[in-house]
Motif scaffolding. Structure first.
Motif, PDB file in Angstrom:
ATOM      1  N   ASP A 123       3.033 -24.301   9.239  1.00  0.00           N
ATOM      2  CA  ASP A 123       4.286 -24.080   8.521  1.00  0.00           C
ATOM      3  C   ASP A 123       5.095 -25.372   8.569  1.00  0.00           C
ATOM      4  O   ASP A 123       5.230 -25.989   9.634  1.00  0.00           O
ATOM      5  N   VAL A 124       5.639 -25.780   7.417  1.00  0.00           N
ATOM      6  CA  VAL A 124       6.451 -26.997   7.401  1.00  0.00           C
ATOM      7  C   VAL A 124       7.762 -26.796   8.152  1.00  0.00           C
ATOM      8  O   VAL A 124       8.431 -27.763   8.520  1.00  0.00           O
ATOM      9  N   GLN A 125       8.146 -25.536   8.364  1.00  0.00           N
ATOM     10  CA  GLN A 125       9.274 -25.214   9.235  1.00  0.00           C
ATOM     11  C   GLN A 125       8.679 -24.714  10.549  1.00  0.00           C
ATOM     12  O   GLN A 125       8.341 -23.544  10.680  1.00  0.00           O
ATOM     13  N   PRO A 126       8.527 -25.608  11.530  1.00  0.00           N
ATOM     14  CA  PRO A 126       7.635 -25.356  12.666  1.00  0.00           C
ATOM     15  C   PRO A 126       8.184 -24.414  13.731  1.00  0.00           C
ATOM     16  O   PRO A 126       8.498 -24.805  14.850  1.00  0.00           O
ATOM     17  N   GLY A 127       8.270 -23.140  13.395  1.00  0.00           N
ATOM     18  CA  GLY A 127       8.755 -22.173  14.368  1.00  0.00           C
ATOM     19  C   GLY A 127       7.788 -21.952  15.513  1.00  0.00           C
ATOM     20  O   GLY A 127       8.182 -21.851  16.669  1.00  0.00           O
ATOM     21  N   LEU A 128       6.494 -21.847  15.208  1.00  0.00           N
ATOM     22  CA  LEU A 128       5.506 -21.611  16.252  1.00  0.00           C
ATOM     23  C   LEU A 128       5.441 -22.789  17.217  1.00  0.00           C
ATOM     24  O   LEU A 128       5.234 -22.607  18.415  1.00  0.00           O
ATOM     25  N   SER A 129       5.632 -23.997  16.702  1.00  0.00           N
ATOM     26  CA  SER A 129       5.617 -25.190  17.560  1.00  0.00           C
ATOM     27  C   SER A 129       6.731 -25.160  18.596  1.00  0.00           C
ATOM     28  O   SER A 129       6.593 -25.718  19.686  1.00  0.00           O
ATOM     29  N   ARG A 130       7.835 -24.514  18.245  1.00  0.00           N
ATOM     30  CA  ARG A 130       8.986 -24.470  19.144  1.00  0.00           C
ATOM     31  C   ARG A 130       8.959 -23.253  20.057  1.00  0.00           C
ATOM     32  O   ARG A 130       9.735 -23.177  21.007  1.00  0.00           O
ATOM     33  N   PHE A 131       8.101 -22.286  19.765  1.00  0.00           N
ATOM     34  CA  PHE A 131       8.117 -21.038  20.530  1.00  0.00           C
ATOM     35  C   PHE A 131       7.605 -21.253  21.948  1.00  0.00           C
ATOM     36  O   PHE A 131       8.194 -20.772  22.914  1.00  0.00           O
ATOM     37  N   PHE A 132       6.513 -21.992  22.097  1.00  0.00           N
ATOM     38  CA  PHE A 132       5.885 -22.137  23.401  1.00  0.00           C
ATOM     39  C   PHE A 132       6.297 -23.435  24.087  1.00  0.00           C
ATOM     40  O   PHE A 132       6.140 -24.513  23.514  1.00  0.00           O
ATOM     41  N   PRO A 133       6.794 -23.377  25.312  1.00  0.00           N
ATOM     42  CA  PRO A 133       7.005 -24.619  26.071  1.00  0.00           C
ATOM     43  C   PRO A 133       5.664 -25.332  26.264  1.00  0.00           C
ATOM     44  O   PRO A 133       4.638 -24.693  26.517  1.00  0.00           O
ATOM     45  N   VAL A 134       5.676 -26.640  26.103  1.00  0.00           N
ATOM     46  CA  VAL A 134       4.437 -27.421  26.116  1.00  0.00           C
ATOM     47  C   VAL A 134       4.311 -28.193  27.426  1.00  0.00           C
ATOM     48  O   VAL A 134       5.251 -28.862  27.867  1.00  0.00           O
ATOM     49  N   GLN A 135       3.148 -28.098  28.032  1.00  0.00           N
ATOM     50  CA  GLN A 135       2.853 -28.844  29.252  1.00  0.00           C
ATOM     51  C   GLN A 135       2.333 -30.242  28.919  1.00  0.00           C
ATOM     52  O   GLN A 135       2.660 -31.214  29.584  1.00  0.00           O
ATOM     53  N   TYR A 136       1.512 -30.332  27.860  1.00  0.00           N
ATOM     54  CA  TYR A 136       0.989 -31.611  27.386  1.00  0.00           C
ATOM     55  C   TYR A 136       1.116 -31.651  25.872  1.00  0.00           C
ATOM     56  O   TYR A 136       0.611 -30.763  25.187  1.00  0.00           O
ATOM     57  N   ARG A 137       1.784 -32.666  25.352  1.00  0.00           N
ATOM     58  CA  ARG A 137       1.947 -32.804  23.902  1.00  0.00           C
ATOM     59  C   ARG A 137       0.967 -33.849  23.380  1.00  0.00           C
ATOM     60  O   ARG A 137       0.997 -35.015  23.788  1.00  0.00           O
ATOM     61  N   SER A 138       0.121 -33.430  22.479  1.00  0.00           N
ATOM     62  CA  SER A 138      -0.920 -34.313  21.954  1.00  0.00           C
ATOM     63  C   SER A 138      -0.327 -35.379  21.030  1.00  0.00           C
ATOM     64  O   SER A 138       0.718 -35.155  20.402  1.00  0.00           O
ATOM     65  N   PRO A 139      -0.977 -36.528  20.901  1.00  0.00           N
ATOM     66  CA  PRO A 139      -0.452 -37.582  20.020  1.00  0.00           C
ATOM     67  C   PRO A 139      -0.592 -37.255  18.537  1.00  0.00           C
ATOM     68  O   PRO A 139       0.121 -37.828  17.707  1.00  0.00           O
ATOM     69  N   GLN A 140      -1.515 -36.354  18.183  1.00  0.00           N
ATOM     70  CA  GLN A 140      -1.686 -35.965  16.787  1.00  0.00           C
ATOM     71  C   GLN A 140      -1.520 -34.455  16.670  1.00  0.00           C
ATOM     72  O   GLN A 140      -1.438 -33.755  17.676  1.00  0.00           O
ATOM     73  N   ALA A 141      -1.495 -33.968  15.408  1.00  0.00           N
ATOM     74  CA  ALA A 141      -1.199 -32.551  15.216  1.00  0.00           C
ATOM     75  C   ALA A 141      -1.829 -32.040  13.913  1.00  0.00           C
ATOM     76  O   ALA A 141      -2.919 -32.455  13.539  1.00  0.00           O
ATOM     77  N   LEU A 142      -1.114 -31.170  13.202  1.00  0.00           N
ATOM     78  CA  LEU A 142      -1.671 -30.493  12.037  1.00  0.00           C
ATOM     79  C   LEU A 142      -2.163 -31.468  10.967  1.00  0.00           C
ATOM     80  O   LEU A 142      -3.233 -31.270  10.397  1.00  0.00           O
ATOM     81  N   SER A 143      -1.397 -32.507  10.681  1.00  0.00           N
ATOM     82  CA  SER A 143      -1.794 -33.440   9.624  1.00  0.00           C
ATOM     83  C   SER A 143      -3.167 -34.036   9.896  1.00  0.00           C
ATOM     84  O   SER A 143      -3.996 -34.164   8.984  1.00  0.00           O
TER      85      SER A 143
END
Length: 297
Positions: free
Chosen positions: A40-60
């Motif tokens: 989703d271009v409005q990233p609600g799911l991305s904000r829902f879960f606290p992240v322990q490790y954030r990857s350098p790349q993503a959906l794109s």
């Protein structure tokens, strides 16, 4: 290969992200290895879960890889068994990239069959509440599509026209062969108010799609309740927020019923139960050992 469930609707605000997040949290608590993808271009799911490790790349990077994503696209949440591909496309650039590709509908389908995704038991893809090539690609990638519908005139009307029209468009592709066949659409009545009007609209939805070859209205109904918004604010799955087992419509019981309906072989198993189970969706079988032993961190 994992079971892939895409959450689709041509209308925003029907609760796709909340349902996807809560289901992902519950399945992970069962001990299943879950990957949540925020498409989703409005990233609600991305904000829902606290992240322990954030990857350098993503959906794109997942999409533009042409179906061969790398480990650099996957983040780890603080919850055991629950990983995330976050949304990094706040504009129309990814949609425009897909529009130029002749294979745009099959890109996410290929990605879901890549070696990187193979170790997961379940993949949940959240999508934007609109029609676009990214949404269609997510739909084509799915073994099952889940479309939450609020029992109000606007949501029900949009589902019966926009979402069903998208499904019909994808179904026409099946003429090109089995590899172009989309999954069935499961309708989930969400945020159900205790009103005569809501009950009437829910009954109309069930009646209209009774016997439909590609659409089924789920028996599970998610009620309108403050617990769902409160759990999202607290950034925890709602079954872990509202654990009142004695109340039939508590989030604990409702979310378990939804998981059982989507994964029938988990029926009557609660997270935390030391029992072996087989998760089965259609022809997909996933053996799960000691269900619930890996609870939420």
């Amino acid at each position: 290969m994992p079971v892939v469930i895409s959450f689709v609707s041509t209308k925003g605000g029907v609760g796709k992200t909340t349902v996807a997040a809560n289901l992902g949290g519950l399945l992970a608590a069962f001990g299943l290895k879950v990957l949540a993808i925020d498409a989703d271009v409005q990233p609600g799911l991305s904000r829902f879960f606290p992240v322990q490790y954030r990857s350098p790349q993503a959906l794109s990077a997942v999409v533009t890889s042409g179906g061969n994503p790398s480990i650099d696209c996957i983040s780890r949440t603080i919850f055991s068994n629950l990983d995330l591909v976050y949304s990094d496309t706040p504009d129309a650039a990814l949609q425009a990239w897909l529009n130029r590709r002749e294979d745009r509908l099959m890109i996410l389908r290929r990605a879901m069959r890549s070696p990187l995704i193979e170790p997961y038991d379940v993949v949940l893809i959240d999508t934007q509440g609109a029609v676009g090539e990214l949404q269609k690609s997510a739909a084509m990638a799915a073994d099952l599509m889940v479309s939450p519908v609020k029992p109000d005139a606007l949501s029900a009307g949009e589902f019966a026209t926009g979402t069903i029209a998208m499904l019909d468009e994808l179904n026409r592709l099946a003429d090109f062969g089995e590899s172009f066949r989309s999954g069935d659409l499961l309708t989930l009545i969400n945020a159900h108010e205790r009103t005569t009007n809501a009950r009437a609209l829910a009954a109309v939805l069930r009646q209209r799609f009774a016997g439909h070859p590609k659409v089924r209205v789920l028996d599970t109904v998610i009620p309108s309740a403050a617990a769902y918004a409160a759990a999202a604010t607290a950034r925890i799955p709602v079954h872990d927020f509202d654990r009142r087992r004695r109340f039939d419509n508590s989030a604990w019981n409702v979310m378990h019923r939804l998981a059982w309906e989507l994964f029938p072989s988990l029926a009557n198993v609660y997270t935390g139960s030391p029992r072996r189970a087989m998760v089965d969706v259609g022809t997909v079988n996933i053996r799960v050992g000691d269900v619930g032993q890996e609870a939420l961190a």
